[in-house]
Scaffold this motif. Structure first.
Motif, PDB file in Angstrom:
ATOM      1  N   UNK A 257      26.900   2.865  37.443  1.00  0.00           N
ATOM      2  CA  UNK A 257      27.474   2.819  38.789  1.00  0.00           C
ATOM      3  C   UNK A 257      28.990   2.716  38.708  1.00  0.00           C
ATOM      4  N   UNK A 258      29.568   3.491  37.800  1.00  0.00           N
ATOM      5  CA  UNK A 258      31.016   3.483  37.609  1.00  0.00           C
ATOM      6  C   UNK A 258      31.606   4.830  38.007  1.00  0.00           C
ATOM      7  N   UNK A 259      32.775   4.787  38.613  1.00  0.00           N
ATOM      8  CA  UNK A 259      33.482   6.006  38.978  1.00  0.00           C
ATOM      9  C   UNK A 259      34.294   6.509  37.791  1.00  0.00           C
ATOM     10  N   UNK A 260      34.457   7.818  37.724  1.00  0.00           N
ATOM     11  CA  UNK A 260      35.404   8.443  36.820  1.00  0.00           C
ATOM     12  C   UNK A 260      35.868   9.747  37.467  1.00  0.00           C
ATOM     13  N   UNK A 261      37.105  10.115  37.208  1.00  0.00           N
ATOM     14  CA  UNK A 261      37.705  11.258  37.891  1.00  0.00           C
ATOM     15  C   UNK A 261      38.351  12.209  36.890  1.00  0.00           C
ATOM     16  N   UNK A 262      38.347  13.488  37.247  1.00  0.00           N
ATOM     17  CA  UNK A 262      39.029  14.538  36.498  1.00  0.00           C
ATOM     18  C   UNK A 262      39.987  15.234  37.466  1.00  0.00           C
ATOM     19  N   UNK A 285      28.797   7.539  38.199  1.00  0.00           N
ATOM     20  CA  UNK A 285      27.865   7.667  37.087  1.00  0.00           C
ATOM     21  C   UNK A 285      27.904   9.095  36.583  1.00  0.00           C
ATOM     22  N   UNK A 286      26.751   9.768  36.608  1.00  0.00           N
ATOM     23  CA  UNK A 286      26.672  11.177  36.230  1.00  0.00           C
ATOM     24  C   UNK A 286      26.621  12.100  37.445  1.00  0.00           C
ATOM     25  N   UNK A 287      26.731  11.549  38.641  1.00  0.00           N
ATOM     26  CA  UNK A 287      26.572  12.327  39.872  1.00  0.00           C
ATOM     27  C   UNK A 287      27.937  12.692  40.446  1.00  0.00           C
ATOM     28  N   UNK A 288      28.125  13.964  40.739  1.00  0.00           N
ATOM     29  CA  UNK A 288      29.352  14.438  41.364  1.00  0.00           C
ATOM     30  C   UNK A 288      29.327  14.090  42.854  1.00  0.00           C
ATOM     31  N   UNK A 289      30.316  13.318  43.319  1.00  0.00           N
ATOM     32  CA  UNK A 289      30.304  12.852  44.701  1.00  0.00           C
ATOM     33  C   UNK A 289      31.498  13.344  45.515  1.00  0.00           C
ATOM     34  N   UNK A 329      28.533  -1.300  47.019  1.00  0.00           N
ATOM     35  CA  UNK A 329      28.503  -0.780  45.656  1.00  0.00           C
ATOM     36  C   UNK A 329      29.677  -1.372  44.897  1.00  0.00           C
ATOM     37  N   UNK A 330      29.373  -2.047  43.816  1.00  0.00           N
ATOM     38  CA  UNK A 330      30.401  -2.670  42.995  1.00  0.00           C
ATOM     39  C   UNK A 330      30.758  -1.740  41.834  1.00  0.00           C
ATOM     40  N   UNK A 331      32.050  -1.486  41.673  1.00  0.00           N
ATOM     41  CA  UNK A 331      32.501  -0.585  40.621  1.00  0.00           C
ATOM     42  C   UNK A 331      33.286  -1.369  39.576  1.00  0.00           C
ATOM     43  N   UNK A 332      33.249  -0.869  38.358  1.00  0.00           N
ATOM     44  CA  UNK A 332      33.991  -1.483  37.257  1.00  0.00           C
ATOM     45  C   UNK A 332      35.377  -0.848  37.161  1.00  0.00           C
ATOM     46  N   UNK A 333      36.397  -1.673  37.190  1.00  0.00           N
ATOM     47  CA  UNK A 333      37.772  -1.201  37.086  1.00  0.00           C
ATOM     48  C   UNK A 333      38.301  -1.467  35.682  1.00  0.00           C
TER      49      UNK A 333
END
Length: 417
Positions: A257-262, A285-289, A329-333
């Motif tokens: 449940x972590x965000x990552x960006x490109x 995660x692995x889902x494009x949002x 939703x809690x995200x890891x920073x």
């Protein structure tokens, strides 16, 4: 542009349709309007007194929104300040989220009894039609299983092909001719209405088709100057859709449940203005949002263009973090921000590069501020693995298919070869 958040909890997604809400006198307060023109029975100073709001009046849609939102607030929902279409209700042991589009409603939550109570309450206030589990919503087809949720717009695409008359056309493998850069041309114009209608239909496909984002952005620049060249490109896009109408996004029910960006910038890509193109995509995660392609507003040097792309991505990440907080939703920073340009990363870490940063505006330094605050962490990635490339340039078949698979796009109706 698209938002979707996956969850590990077994939430139920339900769809409601509120019918004829205006015809049932839902307004608690009186609504007044000016008499129509050439209406002679009203004396000077008199106005019409409406007991209910009707379809067709200018204020009808607004009054409906005000009334519906107020009833949801009375029921305990809180309207999100970040997206006014989102309503959330949190209790000690459950959570409800509701998304409104005019009179169509999607409801999801962790407790089925709370969803039923909401439906019952809405049914007392309005005339609603419970459509059960969401399967088709505003042209978006939804398929659910224990492994996740699959979104596509197959029926909508086939309807477009039927309207244009290309159901029997020969398909192509990529949505945009490789290496083509559209520019302003002059010559024999094509039918402007035909091109604009087709382009308007393609715009709605951005909801589930990130593979079309770049070509739609390119066509959007020349809608006011229709030409046969642009129509040929639009036909090429439709031929691509003919070969993969059911391709869509899969959101797994498992995973992190972590965000990552490109993010990436195609420098001076516009042949007419030499403005750069920004493209970014965000994963939960692995889902494009979330994904977007946009031309930058000013002409920039190479490092500056890359930095502007990072700045816009960070702004979208901030907004997305607010939506995630509304949905509990809690995200890891910090959030990883992947780039393939080393110069932009150096500027974030060391803003003393005056020669490269003397043209940067102050608001672009939001990247460094959020980096120091621990919100994002820019990192270097190989150009071959830069997923945002599919949003900023026309690629060859091999690179296009490789990056598309990394974006999580699937075709459940594909024919094995």
């Amino acid at each position: 542009m698209l938002i979707a958040l996956a969850t590990k909890r077994p939430w139920v997604l339900s769809q409601l349709d509120i019918n004829n809400a205006f015809l049932h006198g839902f307004l608690d307060e009186d609504v007044y309007m000016v008499p129509p023109e050439r209406y002679s029975k009203a004396s000077p100073g008199q106005v019409c007194h409406l007991n209910r709001s009707l379809y067709g009046l200018k204020q009808a849609s607004r009054q409906w929104n005000v009334e519906f939102c107020s009833k949801l607030v009375e029921f305990g929902f809180v309207q999100s300040p970040n997206d006014h279409c989102l309503f959330c209700k949190k209790s000690a042991d459950s959570f409800l989220a509701l998304v409104v589009y005019v009179d169509d409603v999607l409801v999801t939550g962790s407790n089925l009894a709370d969803i039923d109570a909401l439906k019952s309450n809405l049914h007392k206030l309005f005339t609603i039609k419970d459509l059960g589990h969401a399967k088709y919503f505003l042209g978006l087809e939804i398929a659910r299983s224990s492994s996740g949720t699959y979104l596509n717009q197959r029926k909508y695409i086939l309807d477009i092909l039927k309207d244009v008359g290309l159901l029997g056309c020969k398909p192509v493998s990529t949505p945009f001719p490789h290496g083509l850069k559209l520019k302003g041309v002059f010559g024999v114009p094509c039918r402007s209405g035909h091109l604009r209608k087709t382009h308007g239909c393609l715009l709605y496909l951005n909801l589930s088709r990130p593979d079309l984002t770049y070509c739609i952005q390119q066509l959007s620049q020349f809608i006011n100057n229709p030409h046969s060249t642009y129509w040929d490109v639009a036909v090429h896009v439709l031929r691509y859709l003919k070969g993969c109408p059911s391709k869509g996004l899969f959101y797994s029910s498992a995973g992190s449940t972590n965000f990552q960006a490109y993010c990436d910038a195609d420098w001076a890509t516009c042949p007419d203005t030499r403005k750069s193109l920004t493209g970014f995509c965000v994963f939960f995660g692995d889902a494009l949002v979330l994904w977007k392609t946009k031309k930058q507003v000013t002409v920039s040097k190479l490092a500056e263009a890359e930095y502007r792309a990072m700045s816009q991505t960070v702004c979208e990440l901030l907004w997305l973090s607010y939506i995630a907080a509304d949905l509990q939703v809690q995200d890891t920073l910090p959030i990883p921000l992947w780039r393939d340009n080393q110069a932009a990363l150096y500027i974030v870490a060391n803003p003393v590069f005056h020669e490269r940063t003397n043209h940067l505006e102050i608001n672009c330094h939001i990247v460094r501020n959020q980096f120091k605050a621990g919100f994002v962490f820019p990192q270097k990635i190989s150009s071959k693995l830069q997923l945002a490339d599919v949003l900023t340039k026309s690629l060859g078949l091999g690179d296009f298919q490789f990056l598309l698979a990394k974006l999580g796009m699937l075709d459940l109706h594909s024919i094995p070869t």
